[in-house]
Motif scaffolding. Sequence first.
Motif, PDB file in Angstrom:
ATOM      1  N   VAL A 179      59.635  41.015  22.012  1.00 50.82           N
ATOM      2  CA  VAL A 179      59.628  41.146  23.471  1.00 50.82           C
ATOM      3  C   VAL A 179      60.844  40.423  24.009  1.00 50.82           C
ATOM      4  CG1 VAL A 179      57.137  41.372  23.629  1.00 50.82           C
ATOM      5  CG2 VAL A 179      58.162  39.117  23.825  1.00 50.82           C
ATOM      6  N   TYR A 220      65.560  42.289  22.136  1.00 52.40           N
ATOM      7  CA  TYR A 220      64.383  42.455  21.304  1.00 52.40           C
ATOM      8  C   TYR A 220      64.515  43.731  20.478  1.00 52.40           C
ATOM      9  CZ  TYR A 220      63.034  45.374  25.338  1.00 52.40           C
ATOM     10  OH  TYR A 220      63.001  46.298  26.345  1.00 52.40           O
ATOM     11  N   VAL A 248      63.036  47.148  18.666  1.00 56.57           N
ATOM     12  CA  VAL A 248      62.073  48.232  18.873  1.00 56.57           C
ATOM     13  C   VAL A 248      62.177  49.211  17.717  1.00 56.57           C
ATOM     14  CG1 VAL A 248      61.372  50.128  20.380  1.00 56.57           C
ATOM     15  CG2 VAL A 248      62.241  47.991  21.369  1.00 56.57           C
ATOM     16  N   ASN A 298      54.020  49.971  18.179  1.00 52.25           N
ATOM     17  CA  ASN A 298      54.917  49.118  18.953  1.00 52.25           C
ATOM     18  C   ASN A 298      54.339  48.675  20.283  1.00 52.25           C
ATOM     19  OD1 ASN A 298      55.032  51.374  20.550  1.00 52.25           O
ATOM     20  ND2 ASN A 298      57.215  51.751  20.291  1.00 52.25           N
ATOM     21  N   TRP A 321      54.225  41.749  29.121  1.00 52.65           N
ATOM     22  CA  TRP A 321      54.688  42.637  28.049  1.00 52.65           C
ATOM     23  C   TRP A 321      53.473  43.193  27.331  1.00 52.65           C
ATOM     24  CZ3 TRP A 321      59.735  43.790  26.300  1.00 52.65           C
ATOM     25  CH2 TRP A 321      60.757  43.206  27.053  1.00 52.65           C
ATOM     26  N   GLN A 374      55.686  46.568  23.975  1.00 50.74           N
ATOM     27  CA  GLN A 374      57.104  46.353  24.242  1.00 50.74           C
ATOM     28  C   GLN A 374      57.522  46.950  25.574  1.00 50.74           C
ATOM     29  OE1 GLN A 374      58.611  47.683  20.178  1.00 50.74           O
ATOM     30  NE2 GLN A 374      59.572  45.671  20.354  1.00 50.74           N
TER      31      GLN A 374
END
Length: 926
Positions: free
Chosen positions: A112, A124, A126, A160, A318, A321
């Motif tokens: 995050v 961050y 992903v 995710n 958050w 994500q």
Amino acid sequence: MKKRVYGALILGSLLLTGGMVTSCSDYDDDINSLTQRVDAIEASVADLKSAIENGKTIKSVTSIENGFEIEFSDGQKYSIKNGENGTTGDTWTIGSDGYWYKNNNITEWKAVGTNGAAGENGQYYVPNTTTGCFDIYKDGEKVESTDISWKSGSMSAVFNGTQLTLSNVDLGNGETGDISFNVGVQLGSVAFIPEVVSNEVPYPTTTDEFLHLATYLDETKYDPTTRAFSPQAGFDKSNIIETAYRLNPSNANIQDAVLAFINRQVATRSAADKTSLLNCADYTWNDKEGTVSVKTTINASALSTDNKESDIAALQVWAGQNPVTSDYIYVESTPIDVLLADSMATLNAGSFKGFYPRTKSIAKGESSDFIQEFVKLTDATNFDFYYNGSIDLKKRAGLYSSKKGEFISDLGFTGMSYEFSLPEEYKAKDDQNTNQQWYVKMEDGVVSVNKDHLTESLIPAIGKTPVVRVDAFLTSNAGVKRLVASSYIKLNIVETIEEGEDQPDITGNIGNEMAFAYNNLTSATTKVGEMPWTEVNNVIYGKTNLTSKEFWKYYGGKDDVYQIQVTTTNKAGNTVTLINQQGNADELVSFNNSGIYFDIRLNNVESTETSNIKVSINNLVKTQNTYKDVNGKGAEYKVTITIPSDNIKARGNVVLTQTFYVKETCAAFNLNPLYKEGENTIVVKGQLNPSDKWEMSSVVSEHFEKLNGKDIFNYYATTAPNALTTNGLTFEWATGVTGVTPMGEQAQDFTVALDGAMTTAESIKNMTYQIELVNGEYCNYNYNIKFINPFVGVNGNSIKVYGNGVGENTADVATEVLVNDLEKDAIFHYVGTGLTLTSKATNTYHVDKPTVKYAFDETNADYQTIIKNMSAGSILNVDASTGKFTWKNEGARLTKDYTLHVIATITFADLSEVQCVIPVVLTAEK
């Protein structure tokens, strides 16, 4: 490769892969080398799909041999395997610190992008389901691709936070591909739940106040000459207060969400937001209400020194994500002091009772002479303890704020710890320099006579007065332990200690429970309760069986004192001490604080003298606008007068109490029934201004009903009792309202108006007004002002123009322009050879001739057909100023009629803008 997407899923942030982290360049080779077929995947996917559609939630996903196992919240489990000889999958999770964890081990990759949760630069990682690698994101935008792979050559899974994807699985019918499952309802917005609006800046703020310690102590930081501590700045330690936020929608998937605050140092929300102002210490979700309660601390060092509007912060949630940011709140903090208190004595007395504070560093030693700078041999001892027993000092010390009159634990501070040390020497001034410390030992804060030194008898320890040093520590918001106070505790070793149970309190009422309406209070005092001399004799002297002269021999200690305390409850449910003051017998104690007045005389002389206790309030007292509303009665105040017993084992303390409530209804002023529409709207039709021109304006005092012949401004300025309970009345347009005048706060009657021509039939603007009470509180209200456009454009009749005529064919569109008022009387129309104002327009509205602009409605289908297809040299035009319509048809002949729309826009300066739609028909036949 094919992809399928199935229904909603609620689960924690989880990433699963089979195999090790590899370079993406190896990914295709791994896929090509896959030779084993996935066993029973089609059935497993069907089961998973069915479970999700039936509302099951996933409790955990764990690695097992040849694959992984999914456990639902109801305990049901099933596995997805990669064949009998498959590879055990790795599990990836997002930790509470915002980093990816692989098999419960932290990685270097942030999941995050908040600084508070995941690092300094906000970047961050992903998972990319197309490449099988992580991408780097910042502020929601991809900034870089990486070769860090989450996929392997075997079956993989990634979650995710918003989507679960199974890769390289059998989709049935011999197809291998990806299957994605959307996460349940997504979080759309987060909104602060305000109870208080700041008086400093136009933002809501917290109900409870932030408090902080500005400095700490360091044994290595001191004046080299005096050894006095040099207080160290930058100690970010605050209390914890709860801030509440509402989630939208209320059933959003927020399981395992990460929370952090961002704060504003710039004019617009952007990547320049910082995370240094507020911290999220903990939080609690309320699934039923759709809210989150955040335990919040403040870093006071990050507060601005010259611009309060920069001291605003927003909560960032958050969910997986996907960050969602709330609205901003204004925050401020008050510095407090901390003292080491004798906990029991302070609680019993109702006021601070301390030890012997140490103000110098021991870095250069702690000799007897050094200690005696703070606690002399002749000073009183703090505690007695039995020579054949022990005393546990851990139960005796606490941190207290004299500014607030409370222990800091009651103010919301956490992270306190205490360390007790037994100095080596504390010597008497006799010929032998008898060391008092030799007689005792200490283990874990428990002091007892040292039997290793006194081997024959412990009696020689009686009368000795050793000292113990207690150091108090607080952990900062960032978890750093700091020294904040230090004191010496002086002990007295005694032969006997009176035993037995403490006697119960002797109680009495100063007066009956009372309730007051704030608007009835004035600057003069109103009696809350009184205990006249007759009741004093019955309660204080009668219940103790003592005369007024004898009473103080057994109560009040050596100084004949008593404690006066007033408490209330803040909106968070915590007790707040407003008054904590000591009184002396035979002195008239007369004082006031927070709008509460005391007049007390408790005599300790001849019995012919009388005593009296009286409690009063005036309009400086606070209401439920500041404190908690208890059972709908308003703010609850509890008055307690405690006269401490000299010997609690023999006689109980005398405790006198009184409870009262203060409530302010904050009833809105009634809107004028002549102009009121619905429950909260005033309708404005306009009026002549001082320049004798019609404008969309109205005098604010006319919006409200008169009381006793006075408008709202005169009423609050002159009418009792309101003039005695209010400091003033102010009006201001609500935040975000535009196109109006005047802007800013208005304290006297004024005229509201639109600052430009109305372009719609009506325009609703929200007005706020605020009453400032004498006690510093505010009552806030709002209502709508609906402006009605005085004029209406009337659509014209059709004008026909022969579409196949030779040369230019024209028409005067202006002939069909017509503007009426709301009474359907003509204001502006075509007469003779041109457009003109009517007598009503000039004599009633006093308007000047408007401007008129003409243009085609370019969205019209026939217009689009002609424009796109007319022959070269053809003309289709309307003069913007005169309204002259021109059509010249070159080439082919029109075979049908075409209807065009000319829009005439009529603008009366700073008043009204209306439109007339005038059809123009191009005919195929003459």
